[in-house]
Design a protein around this motif. Structure first.
Motif, PDB file in Angstrom:
ATOM      1  N   ALA A   1       0.840  -1.199   0.000  1.00 31.23           N
ATOM      2  CA  ALA A   1       0.000   0.000   0.000  1.00 31.23           C
ATOM      3  C   ALA A   1       0.876   1.251   0.000  1.00 31.23           C
ATOM      4  O   ALA A   1       0.690   2.158  -0.825  1.00 31.23           O
ATOM      5  CB  ALA A   1      -0.939  -0.001   1.211  1.00 31.23           C
ATOM      6  N   GLY A   2       1.851   1.301   0.898  1.00 33.18           N
ATOM      7  CA  GLY A   2       2.722   2.461   0.986  1.00 33.18           C
ATOM      8  C   GLY A   2       3.688   2.550  -0.181  1.00 33.18           C
ATOM      9  O   GLY A   2       3.879   3.609  -0.777  1.00 33.18           O
TER      10      GLY A   2
ATOM     11  N   ILE B   1       3.000   9.625   3.769  1.00 35.53           N
ATOM     12  CA  ILE B   1       2.255   8.380   3.604  1.00 35.53           C
ATOM     13  C   ILE B   1       2.231   7.584   4.898  1.00 35.53           C
ATOM     14  O   ILE B   1       1.185   7.052   5.310  1.00 35.53           O
ATOM     15  CB  ILE B   1       2.857   7.546   2.449  1.00 35.53           C
ATOM     16  CG1 ILE B   1       2.543   8.240   1.121  1.00 35.53           C
ATOM     17  CG2 ILE B   1       2.322   6.128   2.447  1.00 35.53           C
ATOM     18  CD1 ILE B   1       3.228   7.622  -0.066  1.00 35.53           C
ATOM     19  N   ALA B   2       3.386   7.529   5.578  1.00 37.93           N
ATOM     20  CA  ALA B   2       3.438   6.764   6.827  1.00 37.93           C
ATOM     21  C   ALA B   2       2.480   7.365   7.856  1.00 37.93           C
ATOM     22  O   ALA B   2       1.717   6.643   8.509  1.00 37.93           O
ATOM     23  CB  ALA B   2       4.860   6.734   7.377  1.00 37.93           C
TER      24      ALA B   2
ATOM     25  N   ILE C   1      -5.708  12.217   5.440  1.00 40.59           N
ATOM     26  CA  ILE C   1      -5.083  12.996   4.367  1.00 40.59           C
ATOM     27  C   ILE C   1      -4.521  14.298   4.924  1.00 40.59           C
ATOM     28  O   ILE C   1      -3.397  14.704   4.634  1.00 40.59           O
ATOM     29  CB  ILE C   1      -6.109  13.277   3.251  1.00 40.59           C
ATOM     30  CG1 ILE C   1      -6.438  11.973   2.513  1.00 40.59           C
ATOM     31  CG2 ILE C   1      -5.587  14.320   2.277  1.00 40.59           C
ATOM     32  CD1 ILE C   1      -7.590  12.081   1.545  1.00 40.59           C
ATOM     33  N   ARG C   2      -5.298  14.922   5.784  1.00 37.32           N
ATOM     34  CA  ARG C   2      -4.873  16.168   6.394  1.00 37.32           C
ATOM     35  C   ARG C   2      -3.581  15.990   7.186  1.00 37.32           C
ATOM     36  O   ARG C   2      -2.616  16.735   7.010  1.00 37.32           O
ATOM     37  CB  ARG C   2      -5.988  16.655   7.326  1.00 37.32           C
ATOM     38  CG  ARG C   2      -5.934  18.085   7.708  1.00 37.32           C
ATOM     39  CD  ARG C   2      -7.017  18.384   8.755  1.00 37.32           C
ATOM     40  NE  ARG C   2      -6.396  18.915   9.949  1.00 37.32           N
ATOM     41  CZ  ARG C   2      -6.010  20.179  10.074  1.00 37.32           C
ATOM     42  NH1 ARG C   2      -6.201  21.010   9.087  1.00 37.32           N
ATOM     43  NH2 ARG C   2      -5.437  20.583  11.166  1.00 37.32           N
ATOM     44  N   SER C   3      -3.545  14.953   8.024  1.00 37.06           N
ATOM     45  CA  SER C   3      -2.352  14.815   8.857  1.00 37.06           C
ATOM     46  C   SER C   3      -1.131  14.416   8.033  1.00 37.06           C
ATOM     47  O   SER C   3      -0.015  14.737   8.411  1.00 37.06           O
ATOM     48  CB  SER C   3      -2.588  13.832  10.011  1.00 37.06           C
ATOM     49  OG  SER C   3      -3.169  12.655   9.540  1.00 37.06           O
ATOM     50  N   GLY C   4      -1.355  13.753   6.904  1.00 35.93           N
ATOM     51  CA  GLY C   4      -0.223  13.435   6.033  1.00 35.93           C
ATOM     52  C   GLY C   4       0.348  14.668   5.356  1.00 35.93           C
ATOM     53  O   GLY C   4       1.538  14.726   5.039  1.00 35.93           O
TER      54      GLY C   4
ATOM     55  N   ALA D   1      -3.250   8.696  -2.644  1.00 37.91           N
ATOM     56  CA  ALA D   1      -3.247   7.325  -3.161  1.00 37.91           C
ATOM     57  C   ALA D   1      -3.249   6.323  -2.014  1.00 37.91           C
ATOM     58  O   ALA D   1      -4.053   5.383  -1.996  1.00 37.91           O
ATOM     59  CB  ALA D   1      -2.035   7.107  -4.063  1.00 37.91           C
ATOM     60  N   ALA D   2      -2.375   6.552  -1.026  1.00 38.03           N
ATOM     61  CA  ALA D   2      -2.255   5.585   0.070  1.00 38.03           C
ATOM     62  C   ALA D   2      -3.554   5.499   0.871  1.00 38.03           C
ATOM     63  O   ALA D   2      -4.013   4.407   1.220  1.00 38.03           O
ATOM     64  CB  ALA D   2      -1.102   5.973   0.992  1.00 38.03           C
TER      65      ALA D   2
END
Lengths: 263, 210
Positions: A95-96, A142-143, A182-185, A239-240
């Motif tokens: 996934a990542g 992504i992580a 998504i926000r925190s990424g 994407a992730a």
């Protein structure tokens, strides 16, 4: 540009050594970790310096590709290792890694061909550092995003299932947590862009200036890099999180927490 | 002419220690399930609502569950979990389909809709969750101890609302309950879950039902 000698580096190393001694005196058990990390920095960077030297001299697409793929796979492992409740099986890795491939490679190739236009486009002096910058940053985004998503699914399973019971589709039931993930990424790169030049001088620009580049040129490169990183991190995170949230549900739109590993 | 298919038809359902369960539920049925905790009552309801993977098949009005989109199935076979979940700030935000039962019928006032969820008591949450579920107009209700947190007066109110809904909407109810008196009041069929299987029980006060 001031050429650095081994003695110069040894002097800098003595600072780290001093710090290790002081923390040892304070009964802190961080000194061992500190020394190991310092040695790793020296060894890893020396090795990659040698690898880059060889690749820059050969300038072949094959070597550039090989190194790029190696970087991607290592970054993928890092993303996986940083997640507490990652997906079981090869999904946890894929996934990542796939999201990073999609975003970092696409953005790097775009920058190389459309913006920089070197001949050949894969000139390693540009391709490798660019890709490295992008991988390093999309890796973080992504992580963080995947970790946040799987955590939320685990902790808010009661709410997600309640919403399913009331007839919401899987994508409606998880929408809030998807947005948060998504926000925190993306927050780190947004903050970095907002603070750039005011609070901090970005590392790449500092490096270029130290190496003797005119400040305005260094700034232009830094802006370019910031934008590429923002695009790459955004794409990769999207994407992730899309792949991850889909994987949390099965074909009957059931929340499948057994697809997550226990920490 | 062949007989109309049952409203809900479950065949050979298995999930972990539950099953095999085969069950026909007709329009107007109110079927109570009892059993010690951990016997799989909740697992059975979750499998019928298709929230957990399971073996076996289910049909609604003769139509296989696999031919019905999962979110549509869960609207028509609506489950009320033992603990209700609320995710938006105000009570009203959770009622997208309006309200089918006047709130006074379950002992609540209309002003409760404007309240923040944080200020609700557990009993209020439980009753509101039932109303929220009914506003989806399900054909089959899967109720997991819907009166567990309620005082006797509100328990009777909730029972009345459910019975009335079942009659008015030609629905059926599968009701997990520990309370023998409640089973006598609401059920026309009673099962005890034992080693994962449903064992039919007689209901002492059944004659009043017809």
């Amino acid at each position: 540009m001031v050429e650095l000698t081994v003695i110069d580096l040894a002097l800098a190393a003595s600072l780290v050594l001093l710090l290790a001694l002081v923390s040892l005196r304070l009964q802190s058990n961080i000194s061992q970790q500190l020394l190991i990390a310092a040695v790793r920095t020296a060894v890893q960077l020396t090795l990659i310096g040698l690898v880059l030297k060889v690749i820059f001299e050969s300038a072949s697409l094959g070597w550039v590709t090989l190194l790029s793929v190696a970087m991607l796979l290592i970054a993928g492992r890092e993303v996986m290792a940083r997640q507490e409740r990652r997906f079981k099986g090869w999904w946890g890795y894929a996934a990542g890694t796939f999201s990073m491939f999609l975003s970092s490679f696409a953005v790097t190739v775009f920058a190389l061909i459309v913006i920089l236009g070197e001949d050949p486009w894969y000139t390693p002096q540009y391709a490798i550092p660019l890709l490295g910058m992008l991988l390093g940053n999309t890796m973080n985004g992504i992580a963080i995003a995947l970790d946040r998503l799987t955590h939320a699914a685990w902790e808010q399973r009661q709410i997600i299932e309640a919403r399913l019971m009331l007839g919401e589709r899987w994508d409606e039931a998880i929408a809030d947590y998807r947005q948060q993930a998504i926000r925190s990424g993306m927050i780190p790169i947004i903050n970095a862009m907002a603070a750039a030049g005011i609070v901090s001088l970005p590392g790449m620009m500092t490096g270029q200036i130290l190496a003797g580049a005119p400040p305005v040129e260094a700034v232009k490169y830094q802006i370019l890099i910031m934008f590429l990183i923002a695009a790459g991190t955004g794409l990769g995170t999207l994407a992730a999180v899309t792949i991850g949230s889909k994987r949390l549900f099965d074909e009957r739109q059931r929340l499948c927490l057994d697809r997550l590993r226990h920490p | 002419m062949s007989k109309a298919p049952p409203l809900l038809e479950i065949k050979q359902l298995r999930r972990l220690m539950v099953g095999p369960v085969t069950l026909d539920v007709d329009v107007g049925d109110c079927l109570c399930i009892s059993g010690p905790s951990g016997s799989g009552k909740s697992l059975l309801l979750r499998s019928i609502a298709d929230l957990d993977p399971h073996e076996g098949s289910a049909r609604l009005n003769g139509k296989p569950a696999t031919d019905i989109l999962p979110h549509i199935w869960r609207v028509q076979v609506g489950m009320l979990p033992p603990e209700s979940a609320w995710w938006l700030p105000r009570v009203r935000d959770h009622f997208r389909n309006g309200i089918v039962v006047p709130l006074e019928r379950i002992g609540l006032q209309d002003t409760i809709m404007e309240q923040p969820v944080m200020r609700l008591s557990s009993g209020e949450k439980q009753r509101l969750a039932l109303i929220r579920l009914l506003s989806n107009r399900p054909r089959v209700l899967l109720l997991d101890e819907p009166t567990a947190n309620l005082d006797p007066e509100n328990t009777l109110r909730v029972e009345a609302v459910i019975t009335e809904y079942r009659r008015a909407h030609k629905a059926a109810v599968i009701w997990v309950s520990h309370d023998k008196a409640q089973v006598e009041r609401v059920a026309n069929r009673h099962y005890e879950i034992s080693h994962g299987e449903l064992v039919s029980q007689t209901i002492p006060g059944q004659q009043w039902l017809s």
